[in-house]
Design a protein around this motif. Sequence first.
Motif, PDB file in Angstrom:
ATOM      1  N   LYS A  54       1.676   5.066  -2.399  1.00 29.15           N
ATOM      2  CA  LYS A  54       1.644   4.534  -3.769  1.00 29.15           C
ATOM      3  C   LYS A  54       2.497   3.269  -3.868  1.00 29.15           C
ATOM      4  O   LYS A  54       2.083   2.286  -4.472  1.00 29.15           O
ATOM      5  CB  LYS A  54       2.170   5.591  -4.744  1.00 29.15           C
ATOM      6  N   PHE A  59       1.211  -4.404  -2.716  1.00 28.98           N
ATOM      7  CA  PHE A  59       0.084  -5.327  -2.547  1.00 28.98           C
ATOM      8  C   PHE A  59      -0.363  -5.900  -3.891  1.00 28.98           C
ATOM      9  O   PHE A  59      -0.712  -7.082  -3.989  1.00 28.98           O
ATOM     10  CB  PHE A  59      -1.080  -4.622  -1.851  1.00 28.98           C
ATOM     11  N   SER A  60      -0.345  -5.064  -4.932  1.00 32.87           N
ATOM     12  CA  SER A  60      -0.707  -5.557  -6.264  1.00 32.87           C
ATOM     13  C   SER A  60       0.296  -6.616  -6.729  1.00 32.87           C
ATOM     14  O   SER A  60      -0.085  -7.645  -7.285  1.00 32.87           O
ATOM     15  CB  SER A  60      -0.754  -4.397  -7.253  1.00 32.87           C
ATOM     16  N   CYS A  87     -11.070  -5.300 -13.638  1.00 36.36           N
ATOM     17  CA  CYS A  87     -11.545  -6.012 -12.440  1.00 36.36           C
ATOM     18  C   CYS A  87     -12.601  -7.060 -12.771  1.00 36.36           C
ATOM     19  O   CYS A  87     -12.775  -8.038 -12.024  1.00 36.36           O
ATOM     20  CB  CYS A  87     -12.117  -5.011 -11.430  1.00 36.36           C
ATOM     21  N   SER A  92      -7.721  -4.188  -8.197  1.00 29.28           N
ATOM     22  CA  SER A  92      -8.257  -3.200  -7.251  1.00 29.28           C
ATOM     23  C   SER A  92      -7.133  -2.459  -6.528  1.00 29.28           C
ATOM     24  O   SER A  92      -7.196  -1.233  -6.362  1.00 29.28           O
ATOM     25  CB  SER A  92      -9.190  -3.878  -6.246  1.00 29.28           C
ATOM     26  N   THR A  93      -6.093  -3.169  -6.112  1.00 32.82           N
ATOM     27  CA  THR A  93      -4.969  -2.488  -5.464  1.00 32.82           C
ATOM     28  C   THR A  93      -4.165  -1.681  -6.480  1.00 32.82           C
ATOM     29  O   THR A  93      -3.583  -0.649  -6.142  1.00 32.82           O
ATOM     30  CB  THR A  93      -4.050  -3.496  -4.754  1.00 32.82           C
ATOM     31  N   GLY A 109      -7.810  -8.791  -6.728  1.00 32.71           N
ATOM     32  CA  GLY A 109      -6.901  -8.077  -5.820  1.00 32.71           C
ATOM     33  C   GLY A 109      -5.824  -7.317  -6.576  1.00 32.71           C
ATOM     34  O   GLY A 109      -5.470  -6.187  -6.209  1.00 32.71           O
ATOM     35  N   GLY A 149       0.643   0.417  -2.341  1.00 32.39           N
ATOM     36  CA  GLY A 149      -0.373  -0.112  -3.250  1.00 32.39           C
ATOM     37  C   GLY A 149       0.252  -0.999  -4.310  1.00 32.39           C
ATOM     38  O   GLY A 149      -0.295  -2.069  -4.641  1.00 32.39           O
ATOM     39  N   THR A 173      -3.233   7.243  -6.301  1.00 32.07           N
ATOM     40  CA  THR A 173      -2.424   7.882  -5.269  1.00 32.07           C
ATOM     41  C   THR A 173      -1.321   8.725  -5.902  1.00 32.07           C
ATOM     42  O   THR A 173      -0.533   8.215  -6.702  1.00 32.07           O
ATOM     43  CB  THR A 173      -1.783   6.817  -4.356  1.00 32.07           C
ATOM     44  N   PHE A 207      -5.971   1.552  -6.787  1.00 31.52           N
ATOM     45  CA  PHE A 207      -5.641   2.372  -5.613  1.00 31.52           C
ATOM     46  C   PHE A 207      -4.270   3.035  -5.795  1.00 31.52           C
ATOM     47  O   PHE A 207      -4.116   4.231  -5.540  1.00 31.52           O
ATOM     48  CB  PHE A 207      -5.641   1.484  -4.363  1.00 31.52           C
ATOM     49  N   ALA A 208      -3.287   2.280  -6.257  1.00 35.16           N
ATOM     50  CA  ALA A 208      -1.939   2.829  -6.462  1.00 35.16           C
ATOM     51  C   ALA A 208      -1.947   3.887  -7.559  1.00 35.16           C
ATOM     52  O   ALA A 208      -1.241   4.898  -7.469  1.00 35.16           O
ATOM     53  CB  ALA A 208      -0.960   1.706  -6.815  1.00 35.16           C
TER      54      ALA A 208
END
Length: 269
Positions: A148, A154-155, A98, A131-132, A128, A151, A139, A135-136
């Motif tokens: 998942k 979005f990534s 990141c 960070s996404t 982005g 996520g 999950t 998150f994935a």
Amino acid sequence: MGIMDSNMIGDQYSGVQVICTAIACSFSFGFGVYLWWSSHPKPHELDERERKLQFCNTLNVHILIWNAFVGLQMLSSFDNVATPTGSWVDLTNYIVYCLTCPLENFQVAFLAGASHQRMVEIMMQTFGIMSTGLFASLTPLDTEAGVKVAGFFFSAFFHGWVVYSLNTIIYEASNGRESLFEGRSYLRRVCVIECIFWLIFPFLWCLGPEGFDWASGMTVRILLMIVNNAAKIIFALYLFVVQEAWTKQMLRGDLDEFEQADELRRFMK
């Protein structure tokens, strides 16, 4: 989620992983130190375009050395976060992604003389992705597969946005004469290098246990570590080679010939 207390070298990593990690991190650290030693400001560096390359080399020195340290700490378990299904995620690795990946894409916009808006856009888009992606990764696939996949979507969206922004930066810098898919300037080449590596990462993520667990976790982690170090080293090396070529041509007094051959002038205003 909890912090795993197992010993990484003893329980999680094989001897092959330890050796590969040590080699990759040694190359990253060694080249970082060499780049720092070779990139001190010199009295003849009066050209603004060379100063831009110098600035980027300085950023890459710190990225490479930091990346080497983080690669080695992957052999520890202090920052490993366990998911409810028993898999684990290396949290520090994502934090470094990141921080360092947006700085690499910032350099592209900076060298192109892009507007502040473009610089902020590409840095936020790159953040982005990471960070996404984190998150994935956190999950669990077994119990929350839909979340998942969301996520990952979005990534992937941010990933496509970054590619679009890189193409826009090249197009604007060349006044419409080049794009990500055609041209022969050094700026386009460095963007192509970026995109190639950016395509490898999500593919490996999908294969590994942090993604959809389609392949051996050990193999995928080795490949991710190698690709991460290779991407940063090749990116920094290419910009360093451009600066060295620029400097040598300038000292010999035939800078116009170099500019004409590499079309550097119109990207380094």
